[in-house]
Design a protein around this motif. Sequence first.
Motif, PDB file in Angstrom:
ATOM      1  N   LYS A   1       1.113  23.460  -3.590  1.00  0.00           N
ATOM      2  CA  LYS A   1       2.460  23.108  -3.078  1.00  0.00           C
ATOM      3  C   LYS A   1       3.416  24.301  -3.227  1.00  0.00           C
ATOM      4  O   LYS A   1       4.599  24.185  -2.923  1.00  0.00           O
ATOM      5  CB  LYS A   1       3.031  21.908  -3.838  1.00  0.00           C
ATOM      6  CG  LYS A   1       2.060  20.745  -4.039  1.00  0.00           C
ATOM      7  CD  LYS A   1       1.910  19.893  -2.819  1.00  0.00           C
ATOM      8  CE  LYS A   1       1.050  18.673  -3.115  1.00  0.00           C
ATOM      9  NZ  LYS A   1       0.809  17.868  -1.940  1.00  0.00           N
TER      10      LYS A   1
ATOM     11  N   GLY B   1       0.184  11.101  -3.529  1.00  0.00           N
ATOM     12  CA  GLY B   1       0.259  10.371  -2.276  1.00  0.00           C
ATOM     13  C   GLY B   1      -0.577   9.113  -2.210  1.00  0.00           C
ATOM     14  O   GLY B   1      -0.160   8.122  -1.605  1.00  0.00           O
TER      15      GLY B   1
ATOM     16  N   LEU C   1       2.886  13.322   2.550  1.00  0.00           N
ATOM     17  CA  LEU C   1       3.758  12.178   2.831  1.00  0.00           C
ATOM     18  C   LEU C   1       5.229  12.562   2.763  1.00  0.00           C
ATOM     19  O   LEU C   1       6.063  12.019   3.486  1.00  0.00           O
ATOM     20  CB  LEU C   1       3.508  11.069   1.793  1.00  0.00           C
ATOM     21  CG  LEU C   1       2.215  10.264   1.898  1.00  0.00           C
ATOM     22  CD1 LEU C   1       2.090   9.345   0.694  1.00  0.00           C
ATOM     23  CD2 LEU C   1       2.177   9.458   3.194  1.00  0.00           C
TER      24      LEU C   1
ATOM     25  N   LYS D   1      11.344   3.947  -1.957  1.00  0.00           N
ATOM     26  CA  LYS D   1      11.306   5.377  -1.617  1.00  0.00           C
ATOM     27  C   LYS D   1      11.945   5.656  -0.260  1.00  0.00           C
ATOM     28  O   LYS D   1      12.514   6.716  -0.050  1.00  0.00           O
ATOM     29  CB  LYS D   1       9.829   5.805  -1.630  1.00  0.00           C
ATOM     30  CG  LYS D   1       9.480   7.186  -1.158  1.00  0.00           C
ATOM     31  CD  LYS D   1       9.769   8.277  -2.153  1.00  0.00           C
ATOM     32  CE  LYS D   1       9.241   8.088  -3.542  1.00  0.00           C
ATOM     33  NZ  LYS D   1       7.822   8.294  -3.690  1.00  0.00           N
TER      34      LYS D   1
ATOM     35  N   GLY E   1       9.401  16.742  -9.164  1.00  0.00           N
ATOM     36  CA  GLY E   1       7.945  16.758  -9.231  1.00  0.00           C
ATOM     37  C   GLY E   1       7.417  15.666 -10.121  1.00  0.00           C
ATOM     38  O   GLY E   1       7.981  15.362 -11.172  1.00  0.00           O
TER      39      GLY E   1
ATOM     40  N   GLU F   1       8.541  11.353   4.789  1.00  0.00           N
ATOM     41  CA  GLU F   1       9.613  10.686   4.027  1.00  0.00           C
ATOM     42  C   GLU F   1      10.973  11.321   4.330  1.00  0.00           C
ATOM     43  O   GLU F   1      11.969  10.618   4.551  1.00  0.00           O
ATOM     44  CB  GLU F   1       9.324  10.772   2.525  1.00  0.00           C
ATOM     45  CG  GLU F   1       8.191   9.854   2.077  1.00  0.00           C
ATOM     46  CD  GLU F   1       7.688  10.136   0.665  1.00  0.00           C
ATOM     47  OE1 GLU F   1       6.716   9.491   0.254  1.00  0.00           O
ATOM     48  OE2 GLU F   1       8.264  10.999  -0.031  1.00  0.00           O
TER      49      GLU F   1
ATOM     50  N   ARG G   1       4.024  17.013  -6.375  1.00  0.00           N
ATOM     51  CA  ARG G   1       3.364  17.218  -7.667  1.00  0.00           C
ATOM     52  C   ARG G   1       3.458  18.697  -8.031  1.00  0.00           C
ATOM     53  O   ARG G   1       3.541  19.550  -7.145  1.00  0.00           O
ATOM     54  CB  ARG G   1       1.884  16.817  -7.576  1.00  0.00           C
ATOM     55  CG  ARG G   1       1.615  15.345  -7.678  1.00  0.00           C
ATOM     56  CD  ARG G   1       0.121  15.051  -7.598  1.00  0.00           C
ATOM     57  NE  ARG G   1      -0.465  15.488  -6.351  1.00  0.00           N
ATOM     58  CZ  ARG G   1      -1.273  16.533  -6.207  1.00  0.00           C
ATOM     59  NH1 ARG G   1      -1.609  17.268  -7.251  1.00  0.00           N
ATOM     60  NH2 ARG G   1      -1.768  16.858  -5.035  1.00  0.00           N
TER      61      ARG G   1
END
Length: 414
Positions: free
Chosen positions: A241, A50, A327, A206, A266, A331, A236
């Motif tokens: 996560k 991020g 983020l 993005k 990822g 997004e 990631r």
Amino acid sequence: MLNKVSVGVRDLQKYRLVLGNELIDEIEKLADELKGIRLCHVNATSFGGGVAELLSSYVPLVRSLGLTIDWQVIHGDRRFFTVTKSLHNALQGGDGSLIQREQAQGQYKTQNQMNAREIDYNYDVLIVNDPQPAALRHFSDDTVAKWIWRCHIDTSEPDEGAWAFLSPYIEQYDAAVFTMDKFIPPGLGVPHIATMAPAIDAFSAKNMSLPRSLCREMTDNLGIDRERPLILQVSRFDPWKDPFGVIRIYQLAREKLPGLQLALVGSLAGDDPEGWGIYAAIHTEADKDDDIHVFTNLTGVGSMQVNAFQTACDVAIQKSIREGFGLVVSEALWKGIPVVAGNAGGIPMQMTGNLSDYLVDSIEECAERVVYLLQNRELALELGKQGKENTKRNFLMPRLIRDELSLVKRVLEA
Ligand code: UDP
């Protein structure tokens, strides 16, 4: 010398079309007051994660205001980044045993000392991001610049030993910035403490608006069947996560929706050696099921492709257990895609109102919410719309630029 990342200039004025004039006028006024000031961000990597994402838009947008702003990246080898990743994990409440070791602490200090000799100090304000370069201020001889430490992680319940190691370095800064009030560790002795959330760039590769049909074509070319539903997690390869949890969620959801497909996109970040092992383990899992697709930045799945996945999917998941901000949530919402996400750290502030019904605490709950959204397309669209509006109001770059420049002004005036 440390590397300076080349990011050019991007025009902030475009945001007038999205946000109107008030905020942009306010930012221009601030920039006027700061004319001639030299700013520099410092972090640990120019790609993956991020902070790199944020700076790659933030720095060029601020330049378009006529301010001088650069971005320097510290050096580090695998051993250093293994230590700093463990420090990062411990600050988020994980195991703090490695960073208690004298050898690890020594590596952290030595590398920061070496970086402090190589940094270009010719700035009025240096903004140092996250724990990896936090000791730069301690090891620098600079007596002129103001120093701000910007923490992007969830430090609400840090491992005590890890925080005891890091906090003396932080307390040498003129200011510290956290994403949420609850991340501010109690008793932190820094003259200015500010809270501000990160933000996304609506016009970057993005996040720029792409037709969904084109995105579906792009993902189709990457092996996704456009006729069947797709769920997605972009993150990631990191235990926080919960990528294996996401695979389990997909397996549970697929029992109800047999055609379901999962894409795990990822990135491997320059400062995250832990990612490689997790990536290999995910591959092994994914190989057992033709409808689990794994992609990385190593094989050309860059910003534009992530945009395509986020636009083309039916539901985005972010099953984080700890999350500084995430983020990826903004997004996906910015693209009107509903999100089911872990009720962790900075995620709930992005999922307010009706979206908060899709904050989950378990794999089972997540699978159930995903299935519900896939079976109720109108509701999913409505939630996506609400998420987009919320992102527009709170999590686009101009708001962050205003917050950070205001802090810079306060710190310089002190
Ligand atoms: N990202 C990417 N490609 C990937 C995985 C992630 O470009 O394969 C980006 C993602 O779109 C987001 C950032 O990396 O912009 C991750 O930021 P976030 O705040 O979600 O998590 P962090 O990595 O900082 O913990």
